[in-house]
Design a protein around this motif. Sequence first.
Motif, PDB file in Angstrom:
ATOM      1  N   TYR A 153      -9.034  66.560   7.074  1.00 57.84           N
ATOM      2  CA  TYR A 153     -10.138  65.601   7.525  1.00 57.84           C
ATOM      3  C   TYR A 153     -11.207  66.106   6.744  1.00 57.84           C
ATOM      4  CZ  TYR A 153      -8.006  62.557  11.187  1.00 57.84           C
ATOM      5  OH  TYR A 153      -7.291  61.760  11.827  1.00 57.84           O
ATOM      6  N   ILE A 185      -3.636  60.751  24.159  1.00 55.99           N
ATOM      7  CA  ILE A 185      -4.801  60.075  24.142  1.00 55.99           C
ATOM      8  C   ILE A 185      -5.329  60.132  23.007  1.00 55.99           C
ATOM      9  CG2 ILE A 185      -6.976  59.878  25.468  1.00 55.99           C
ATOM     10  CD1 ILE A 185      -4.761  59.008  27.234  1.00 55.99           C
ATOM     11  N   ARG A 186      -5.363  61.443  22.414  1.00 58.26           N
ATOM     12  CA  ARG A 186      -6.365  61.772  21.244  1.00 58.26           C
ATOM     13  C   ARG A 186      -5.625  61.349  20.043  1.00 58.26           C
ATOM     14  NH1 ARG A 186      -6.609  65.988  24.893  1.00 58.26           N
ATOM     15  NH2 ARG A 186      -8.696  66.008  25.895  1.00 58.26           N
ATOM     16  N   PRO A 236      -4.559  55.660  19.977  1.00 63.01           N
ATOM     17  CA  PRO A 236      -5.557  54.635  19.481  1.00 63.01           C
ATOM     18  C   PRO A 236      -5.568  54.597  18.097  1.00 63.01           C
ATOM     19  CG  PRO A 236      -6.765  55.943  21.320  1.00 63.01           C
ATOM     20  CD  PRO A 236      -5.688  56.690  20.949  1.00 63.01           C
ATOM     21  N   GLN A 237      -5.930  55.455  17.274  1.00 61.56           N
ATOM     22  CA  GLN A 237      -5.775  55.441  15.758  1.00 61.56           C
ATOM     23  C   GLN A 237      -4.201  55.327  15.535  1.00 61.56           C
ATOM     24  OE1 GLN A 237      -7.839  57.664  17.962  1.00 61.56           O
ATOM     25  NE2 GLN A 237      -7.566  59.866  17.042  1.00 61.56           N
ATOM     26  N   GLY A 292     -11.800  61.253   7.994  1.00 62.52           N
ATOM     27  CA  GLY A 292     -12.485  62.415   8.392  1.00 62.52           C
ATOM     28  C   GLY A 292     -13.884  62.628   8.823  1.00 62.52           C
ATOM     29  N   TRP A 325     -10.636  54.523  18.575  1.00 65.06           N
ATOM     30  CA  TRP A 325     -10.666  55.648  18.081  1.00 65.06           C
ATOM     31  C   TRP A 325     -10.742  56.779  19.060  1.00 65.06           C
ATOM     32  CZ3 TRP A 325      -8.963  57.105  13.054  1.00 65.06           C
ATOM     33  CH2 TRP A 325      -9.062  58.098  12.847  1.00 65.06           C
ATOM     34  N   PHE A 326     -10.317  57.625  19.359  1.00 64.83           N
ATOM     35  CA  PHE A 326     -10.508  58.597  19.958  1.00 64.83           C
ATOM     36  C   PHE A 326     -10.657  60.081  19.399  1.00 64.83           C
ATOM     37  CE2 PHE A 326     -10.205  61.569  23.591  1.00 64.83           C
ATOM     38  CZ  PHE A 326     -10.718  60.895  24.927  1.00 64.83           C
ATOM     39  N   ASP A 327     -11.804  60.395  19.202  1.00 65.76           N
ATOM     40  CA  ASP A 327     -11.992  61.979  18.406  1.00 65.76           C
ATOM     41  C   ASP A 327     -10.833  62.927  19.148  1.00 65.76           C
ATOM     42  OD1 ASP A 327     -13.276  63.160  16.567  1.00 65.76           O
ATOM     43  OD2 ASP A 327     -14.081  64.398  18.262  1.00 65.76           O
ATOM     44  N   ARG A 328     -10.387  63.647  18.279  1.00 69.15           N
ATOM     45  CA  ARG A 328      -9.375  64.776  18.873  1.00 69.15           C
ATOM     46  C   ARG A 328     -10.279  65.731  19.393  1.00 69.15           C
ATOM     47  NH1 ARG A 328     -11.030  65.457  13.507  1.00 69.15           N
ATOM     48  NH2 ARG A 328     -11.042  67.434  12.549  1.00 69.15           N
ATOM     49  N   LYS A 329     -11.470  65.980  19.383  1.00 67.72           N
ATOM     50  CA  LYS A 329     -12.143  67.192  19.821  1.00 67.72           C
ATOM     51  C   LYS A 329     -12.985  66.511  20.778  1.00 67.72           C
ATOM     52  CE  LYS A 329     -12.122  70.051  15.953  1.00 67.72           C
ATOM     53  NZ  LYS A 329     -12.726  70.568  14.775  1.00 67.72           N
ATOM     54  N   ASP A 330     -12.724  65.198  21.352  1.00 69.87           N
ATOM     55  CA  ASP A 330     -13.482  64.697  22.566  1.00 69.87           C
ATOM     56  C   ASP A 330     -14.938  64.432  22.260  1.00 69.87           C
ATOM     57  OD1 ASP A 330     -10.984  64.919  23.502  1.00 69.87           O
ATOM     58  OD2 ASP A 330     -11.456  66.126  25.311  1.00 69.87           O
TER      59      ASP A 330
END
Lengths: 454, 95
Positions: free
Chosen positions: A61, A89-90, A93-94, B19, B74-79
């Motif tokens: 990323y 969950i993480r 969605p994407q 990113g 979109w759900f951020d991978r680090k919450d």
Amino acid sequence: MKNVHPAIATLLCQRWDDGFGFLHHLSEKLLGEARSQTLLDALCDRKTCQAEIRDAVDFLYEIGTVEAGAQALAWSTLTCDPRRPETFIRVLPQLQHALEASDLSADDDGDVRARVRFWWRCAGGEFAKEKGSAFSVTNKVLFDPPEPEPKPLTLDEAVLRWMSKPFPGPTMVVMPAAKASKLTPYNRHFTEIVDKPLPLVIARGLDEARKRLGYEFPHAAGAMQTLFKELREGQPVKLRPTILVSPPGTGKTRFVRRFAEAIGIQTVFRYDGSAGGDNHFAGVSKSWSNAEPSVPARAVLTSRTANPIVFIDEIDKPAVNRNTGSLWSALLGFAEVESAKRYRDQGLDSELDLSACNFLCTANDVTVLPDHLRDRFRIIRIPQPRLVDLPLLAASVMEDLGREDEERAWDDPLAPDELQVIAKAWQAVGFSLRKLQSIVRATLEARDQFAMRH
Amino acid sequence: MASTAKRDLQRDLESYACGEVPSALELLRCPVLERWSTEVRSRGKEYVLLIHAEALRHPEYGDGEPITTGAVFWFDRKDRFIRTAQRAFVLGKPA
């Protein structure tokens, strides 16, 4: 599958290892040699490997290109674990968005969508107990052939299974545990109905039954009307204790059997009155080694319903002996609802509620019955068949013969001239159905003998 | 207006996919979801992810009011944040 999003391509892998191999090859350039090697080295340990993958995702990323971002998403699919639904969950969605943006062939699209839907169900925690990676679980559940059909159950197993489920219709407990004593090895099979709400058989299709029986027993129309008057469509079958009286050979036994079938009762527990020499009908006391429950209790167990028909044939002909008791006295406890409701069965030494049982009896002569029995039972007379009933009766006899003998099933109906001959013969012997049966049989045999042969 | 929102969503998702993350200033403007929990809900044949939380700084709700977001894109991978069709939210502490 060119130019497909790498995450979608990864999703189609059968196993986690395949996905890893595919991505490792794909990202080798972007990740660099050192990082690729670290990833490979970490493969032997699950936790380290997951940490390395997350590092790789961060690294990709950070590069900030579309290609690197797509690969990063692909790598994150490897972090999904069905036992930890939050890991989906993480990613989902994407991933769903990437799927919507992809241009796939119809086949691949269906396949990928089915997999993504399955992953959503994993995210909902539906497969949290499955062992294996998200990839292997997906393939196992979605694409493995279903297990072979289970073996058909034996009758006993089917009955047991059926008994273990609650019955949706009206029920009644015949043998409450609170009023039952310990069962002996001789009547242990009654444990099946202890405290069990047994179904009450519902009267169904009464109009149709009345019509059909009317054709079959035209002479018994009056008796039928009295019996049917007590039944209500959709309500449990309950008849007052009844004795059907008529001269021999008017088809009473058959009438009871056909009547029960027509209103939907499967089990008619027949007790032969003429063979009853003692009070065995009410069971044999538990204090004897060969204890036996009463006939109505056995009828309930056999039918697994609370309202079977207990059919006592020839109630006027048992041997009567004061020393051993008799069928007539044994019957007293059952004939009234009040006493049948709290009947203490001597074979089971338990209180049973037999108030829903139906008692139908047949007799040729009710004058020999003691008063206390005539008092408790309703007596319905079935008149002897008349000559006008002959066409319908002969047709039902033909039907019966057809059921007994397959070759007879295809016989032509009786012709008017044949009926005339039968009528004459029948009149001469008195109007008995048993006689009619033999006359019809003889007529058909004569017809076979003189039939034209080609 | 609708098309602007759609364009914004598209642009945001493309940038997240490369990113990028919302800038610190942008995050300061976003509503915050405290004590959040997730729910996967079926919608027809498909599924969507919803978040139940208490909102802070939300333009349409009072602070601390319980809300359920729309489908998460979109759900951020680090919450750190999420993006729904309307707006981005900052994720606070989970329930």
